[in-house]
Design a protein around this motif. Structure first.
Motif, PDB file in Angstrom:
ATOM      1  N   THR A   1      23.778 -29.734 -39.228  1.00  0.00           N
ATOM      2  CA  THR A   1      24.677 -29.504 -39.160  1.00  0.00           C
ATOM      3  C   THR A   1      25.552 -29.235 -39.080  1.00  0.00           C
ATOM      4  OG1 THR A   1      25.949 -32.032 -39.685  1.00  0.00           O
ATOM      5  CG2 THR A   1      24.332 -31.775 -37.367  1.00  0.00           C
TER       6      THR A   1
ATOM      7  N   ALA B   1      31.989 -33.680 -33.387  1.00  0.00           N
ATOM      8  CA  ALA B   1      31.377 -32.538 -32.429  1.00  0.00           C
ATOM      9  C   ALA B   1      32.309 -32.125 -32.071  1.00  0.00           C
ATOM     10  CB  ALA B   1      30.214 -33.133 -31.890  1.00  0.00           C
TER      11      ALA B   1
ATOM     12  N   TRP C   1      24.442 -30.701 -30.164  1.00  0.00           N
ATOM     13  CA  TRP C   1      24.870 -31.487 -31.194  1.00  0.00           C
ATOM     14  C   TRP C   1      24.296 -33.074 -31.192  1.00  0.00           C
ATOM     15  CZ3 TRP C   1      28.564 -32.122 -35.842  1.00  0.00           C
ATOM     16  CH2 TRP C   1      29.130 -30.906 -35.884  1.00  0.00           C
TER      17      TRP C   1
END
Length: 378
Positions: free
Chosen positions: A136, A57, A126
């Protein structure tokens, strides 16, 4: 599990090795098969696609270049080594890397994080996506910009200009003698500029500018004398983005136990890195470090994590700083690591060694997350 990677060289890898991080690892490998690339870059392990697959992330990523007045003009593939004859040249080179990150941001691939609230909001996005089972693959990857060698800062008082553009931390130097400090030796045996030495007077000025800006100092790559100078002269927050333990891999590039304790005493975090020579120098031959790659495993990287945890008395000061995307490839990473998603095998190894899940998540992201929420501007 999400990952906060404490060290990658994304722009350098794109501009030097001409690898578009928007390609998958397999696409990059295929492009480099015919004709085969023979410039030492190794087999690709990381890209934006791969980072999202791995759950990265946030990553600390670099502006990388060195000013070495003694380098010979006209040498083959000069810029590929990262060395330039003057600070003005490397200043421009680093701006090119920053421009690359900004263009990737404009295209929605990344989000450059400059403040603690931005980091918190990005991480929450995230986390929510993972909790909801959402895709994602389109989320921007958060980037915190560091300078791996301060040489692109032409003068100490110019650091303010870089900070205004988004730079949030830096290393004083890289391999060999730099403009601000002495770095650890390069792999160029007998290089007369690889000598240990102190932080320079200009380096002390730069440290004072960092204090004014509230910037943390990355102690990675400093020679022994410059390391201890930094501990003495810099009163701000210190850490190490990607260094392992000298007690296990005995070379000057790694931190001695006393160095690790010095970082711990300042409430710093130490990221462990994946190059096999940094994990177990005694088990390989080289450079190029390839003949006995299969001898160095992710279990050996866990040994470095164990060692730091024993010195710290907890798992609250060790993290990941993989360094797996630039200057080398999968063949010089531990056995069992082929691409970035394979780092999750390390969580299984740590679990088998008795680490509770809370400690594993701290190592994979929690420690860096808390550290940068503390040191980034509010």
């Amino acid at each position: 599990m999400l990952i906060f990677d404490g060290h990658l060289d994304i722009a350098y890898n794109a501009l030097v090795h001409e690898r578009d991080p928007r390609w998958s690892v397999d696409e990059t490998r295929q492009r480099e098969l015919d004709p085969p690339c023979d410039d030492g870059r190794g087999e690709c392990t990381t890209s934006f696609v791969e980072m999202r697959e791995a759950g990265v992330a946030v990553a600390l990523t670099t502006l990388l270049g060195r000013a070495k007045p003694w380098v010979k003009p006209g040498r083959p593939h000069a810029f590929r080594g990262g060395d330039w004859p003057t600070q003005e040249m490397v200043h421009a080179w680093a701006h090119g890397q920053l421009a690359y990150y900004r263009e990737m941001e404009r295209q929605g691939e990344v989000r450059i994080l400059e403040t603690a609230p931005q980091l918190r909001n990005h991480w929450a996005q995230w986390q929510q996506a993972v909790a909801d089972g959402s895709d994602t693959s389109k989320l921007p990857i958060g980037l915190i910009i560091t300078m791996e060698c301060a040489d692109p800062t032409v003068a100490p008082d110019r650091l303010y200009d870089w900070h205004k553009l988004g730079l949030r931390t830096l290393l004083l130097t890289h391999f060999g003698q730099g403009q601000y400090a002495a770095g650890n030796p390069s792999e160029d045996a007998g290089n007369p500029h690889d000598l240990d030495g102190p932080i320079t007077p200009r380096g002390r000025e730069l440290l004072r500018e960092m204090v004014k800006l509230g910037m943390p100092l990355d102690l990675t790559h400093l020679s022994d004398t410059s390391f201890w100078d930094a501990i003495e002269y810099f009163p701000g927050q210190v850490y190490s983005s990607h260094s392992n333990c000298r007690a296990i891999s005995d070379q000057q590039r790694q931190f001695s136990d006393d160095m690790i304790r010095a970082v711990l005493e300042r409430d710093g975090v130490l990221g462990v890195a994946l190059p096999i020579n940094m994990i177990r120098l005694d088990l390989i031959e080289g450079p190029p470090w390839t003949p006995l790659k299969h001898e160095v495993k992710l279990e050996h990287l866990a040994d470095h994590i164990d060692h730091i945890c024993q010195l710290a008395g907890s798992a609250e000061h060790v993290a990941l700083g993989t360094d797996t995307d630039g200057g080398f490839g999968s063949e010089t990473c531990p056995h069992g690591y082929d691409r970035h998603r394979d780092i999750h095998v390390l969580s299984e190894i740590l679990g088998q060694r008795g680490y509770p899940q809370s400690a594993v998540t701290d190592i994979f992201y929690g420690n860096w997350l808390r550290f940068y929420q503390r040191v980034l501007p509010t």
